[in-house]
Design an enzyme around this catalytic site. Structure first.
Site, PDB file in Angstrom:
ATOM      1  N   CYS A  10     -33.084 -40.624  19.344  1.00 49.24           N
ATOM      2  CA  CYS A  10     -32.972 -41.772  18.836  1.00 49.24           C
ATOM      3  C   CYS A  10     -34.556 -42.164  18.885  1.00 49.24           C
ATOM      4  CB  CYS A  10     -32.155 -42.974  19.458  1.00 49.24           C
ATOM      5  SG  CYS A  10     -32.572 -43.484  21.152  1.00 49.24           S
ATOM      6  N   CYS A  17     -33.737 -42.198  13.842  1.00 51.62           N
ATOM      7  CA  CYS A  17     -35.206 -41.610  13.932  1.00 51.62           C
ATOM      8  C   CYS A  17     -35.530 -41.309  12.596  1.00 51.62           C
ATOM      9  CB  CYS A  17     -35.174 -40.589  15.267  1.00 51.62           C
ATOM     10  SG  CYS A  17     -34.507 -39.209  14.856  1.00 51.62           S
ATOM     11  N   CYS A  41     -37.695 -37.026  13.353  1.00 52.66           N
ATOM     12  CA  CYS A  41     -37.106 -35.799  13.731  1.00 52.66           C
ATOM     13  C   CYS A  41     -37.506 -34.289  13.270  1.00 52.66           C
ATOM     14  CB  CYS A  41     -35.795 -35.808  14.032  1.00 52.66           C
ATOM     15  SG  CYS A  41     -34.922 -37.351  14.658  1.00 52.66           S
TER      16      CYS A  41
END
Length: 130
Positions: free
Chosen positions: A9, A83, A87
């Site tokens: 996250c 996110c 990512c």
């Protein structure tokens, strides 16, 4: 086979830490658990720590860490939680996105339902690994 699961996250202080705590507790030796954030906070969200303590899981000693390509490459499953494009993506890795409310700034009564949803999602993930 031991599966490696990476929870990601933004701040690695709430959702991903709760998910990692649940997977460690519920998965035992069947899984290796990693967690990271795209912009890690200085410390774990104390309300997330309190919510997990209510269900007997201690995440107080965890520390937010930044996501690395190496962690993503190591993972069999990458679970993202808000996110977005931060990512890293590697072909061949299983990705899941869990749209969960960010517990940052919320009181314990608001964090409990998030915690409980994370627990159910972790149980579903574990079942899918068998």
């Amino acid at each position: 086979m031991t599966a490696t699961v990476l929870f990601v996250c933004v701040h690695n202080a709430g959702r991903s830490q709760m998910a990692a705590g649940f997977l460690r507790a519920l998965g035992g030796d069947r899984v290796q658990v990693l967690s990271a954030g795209s912009l890690p906070a200085d410390r774990i969200n104390p309300t997330a720590v309190a919510a997990m303590a209510e269900v007997g899981i201690d995440i107080a000693g965890e520390q937010p860490t930044v996501i690395t390509d190496a962690a993503v490459r190591q993972a069999d499953v990458v679970v993202t939680m808000g996110c977005g494009d931060a990512c890293p993506f590697f072909p061949g890795t299983r990705y899941e996105d869990w749209p969960l409310e960010d517990p940052a700034g919320l009181g314990i009564a608001s964090v409990r339902p998030i915690r409980d949803e994370i627990r159910q999602r972790v149980l579903d993930l574990l079942a899918s690994l068998d």
